[in-house]
Scaffold this active site. Structure first.
Site, PDB file in Angstrom:
ATOM      1  N   ASP A  58       0.822  -1.178   0.148  1.00 56.88           N
ATOM      2  CA  ASP A  58       0.044   0.166   0.058  1.00 56.88           C
ATOM      3  C   ASP A  58       0.861   1.327   0.136  1.00 56.88           C
ATOM      4  O   ASP A  58       1.492   1.371   0.875  1.00 56.88           O
ATOM      5  CB  ASP A  58      -0.760  -0.051   1.348  1.00 56.88           C
ATOM      6  CG  ASP A  58      -1.746   1.217   1.176  1.00 56.88           C
ATOM      7  OD1 ASP A  58      -2.873   1.150   0.872  1.00 56.88           O
ATOM      8  OD2 ASP A  58      -1.161   2.381   1.718  1.00 56.88           O
ATOM      9  N   TYR A  63       3.513   9.857  -0.676  1.00 61.87           N
ATOM     10  CA  TYR A  63       4.410   9.207   0.052  1.00 61.87           C
ATOM     11  C   TYR A  63       5.854   9.361  -0.791  1.00 61.87           C
ATOM     12  O   TYR A  63       6.736   9.310  -0.191  1.00 61.87           O
ATOM     13  CB  TYR A  63       4.211   7.868   0.213  1.00 61.87           C
ATOM     14  CG  TYR A  63       3.138   7.395   0.948  1.00 61.87           C
ATOM     15  CD1 TYR A  63       2.282   8.344   1.591  1.00 61.87           C
ATOM     16  CD2 TYR A  63       2.636   6.131   0.993  1.00 61.87           C
ATOM     17  CE1 TYR A  63       1.035   7.891   2.426  1.00 61.87           C
ATOM     18  CE2 TYR A  63       1.517   5.681   1.819  1.00 61.87           C
ATOM     19  CZ  TYR A  63       0.802   6.561   2.218  1.00 61.87           C
ATOM     20  OH  TYR A  63      -0.193   6.113   3.054  1.00 61.87           O
ATOM     21  N   LYS A  88      -2.881   5.966  -4.047  1.00 60.64           N
ATOM     22  CA  LYS A  88      -3.872   6.876  -3.846  1.00 60.64           C
ATOM     23  C   LYS A  88      -3.780   8.269  -4.316  1.00 60.64           C
ATOM     24  O   LYS A  88      -2.787   8.477  -4.560  1.00 60.64           O
ATOM     25  CB  LYS A  88      -3.892   6.874  -2.296  1.00 60.64           C
ATOM     26  CG  LYS A  88      -3.938   5.709  -1.508  1.00 60.64           C
ATOM     27  CD  LYS A  88      -4.109   6.257   0.019  1.00 60.64           C
ATOM     28  CE  LYS A  88      -3.765   4.973   0.860  1.00 60.64           C
ATOM     29  NZ  LYS A  88      -2.254   4.687   0.925  1.00 60.64           N
ATOM     30  N   HIS A 121      -7.587   9.549  -1.556  1.00 56.71           N
ATOM     31  CA  HIS A 121      -6.640   9.687  -0.168  1.00 56.71           C
ATOM     32  C   HIS A 121      -7.307  10.613   0.821  1.00 56.71           C
ATOM     33  O   HIS A 121      -7.420  10.244   2.138  1.00 56.71           O
ATOM     34  CB  HIS A 121      -5.407  10.585  -0.428  1.00 56.71           C
ATOM     35  CG  HIS A 121      -4.242   9.798   0.306  1.00 56.71           C
ATOM     36  ND1 HIS A 121      -2.976   9.804  -0.027  1.00 56.71           N
ATOM     37  CD2 HIS A 121      -4.271   9.259   2.113  1.00 56.71           C
ATOM     38  CE1 HIS A 121      -2.395   9.448   1.270  1.00 56.71           C
ATOM     39  NE2 HIS A 121      -3.079   9.221   2.264  1.00 56.71           N
TER      40      HIS A 121
END
Length: 286
Positions: A58, A63, A88, A121
């Protein structure tokens, strides 16, 4: 209000799955890479997880490590279809065309031809329904095998349920014994509509690992408190996302399929609820 459905067959390993609404299956244990630094650290975490049996990774555009997830997948030697990949859409990329463009950037970063699960998200007000139309298009074309949401509370879901052509397959929210009962409304609403619930930050970012009731239960089973928290989530029929960049901890987090918490222990853990939020708090988002 109950938050405990009739359980599926008890999972026996990290690659065991739960069904999604569209006939796909999602592995019950995933490696989360939130705040895993870009580069070799994330790449090695992904390969370490895949080596010990994880089949679910995930990540998210925000990120900054999607490329490293793709790199780790290639290094593992596993076929693409053996690994379930979630990423996401970030807040800044909401809107119909912006969502489609962001999806393509993520797909290129991951170096894959499709994404197994694509999530919104965060429920950005005013534009999230337009964003969902783009998500539905990605599902219709097969670019995303499943679509869903993250950080959606009950009022966000109710709005979406009133307008969606395709309902989400997944709602990914922060869950642990320390906020499970507080979020009963969104868990029950999700399940009532066939939306699987995923738990992120099940280990409370380490804040509660020394909590005495948790420590006592862990000692009974000769397990770590982290393992008890993961097992608790699995027994509540949640998909669990555990984050670590250390190979030994990644392996320990997967070593939770050969013990069972009793009903009394589950009730004790549920009663630890204190509405804990360790990260974003979507309950106040409009």
């Amino acid at each position: 209000m109950s938050t405990s459905p009739e359980p599926h067959r008890a999972p026996t390993g990290p690659s065991d799955t739960l069904p999604l609404r569209n006939g796909m299956h999602i592995p019950v244990l995933g490696l989360g890479v939130f705040r895993s630094p870009a580069g070799r650290v994330t790449q090695q975490a992904v390969t370490a997880a895949l080596d010990v049996g994880y089949r679910h990774i995930d990540t998210a555009a925000i990120y900054g490590n999607e490329a490293d997830v793709g790199h780790g997948l290639r290094d593992s030697g596993l076929d693409r279809d053996q690994v379930f990949i979630t990423t996401k859409l970030w807040k800044a990329d909401h809107g119909y065309q912006s969502t489609l463009d962001a999806f393509e950037r993520s797909r290129r970063q991951l170096s894959v031809d499709h994404i197994d699960l694509y999530l919104i998200h965060w429920p950005v007000p005013g534009i999230r329904l337009e964003t969902w139309r783009a998500m539905e298009h990605l599902l219709d074309t097969g670019a995303a095998r499943a679509i869903g949401v993250s950080n959606y509370m009950a009022h966000h879901l109710e709005e979406l349920l009133d307008h969606a052509r395709h309902l989400p397959s997944v709602n990914q929210i922060e869950l642990s014994p320390y906020n499970y009962r507080s979020r009963a409304d969104v868990i029950d609403l999700s399940r009532k509509n066939g939306i699987l619930v995923e738990a992120y930050s099940p280990l409370t970012k380490g804040r509660k690992l020394d909590d005495p009731p948790l420590v006592r239960i862990a000692a009974t089973h000769q397990r770590s408190t982290a393992q008890v928290l993961i097992r608790w989530a699995l027994q509540h029929d949640l998909v669990v996302l555990a984050k670590s960049t250390h190979a030994d901890r990644i392996a320990d987090n997967a070593d939770v399929f050969d013990f069972t918490l009793t009903d009394t222990e589950m009730e004790t853990l549920d009663a630890l609820d204190e509405n804990l939020v360790t990260g974003w708090d979507p309950t106040t988002a409009p």
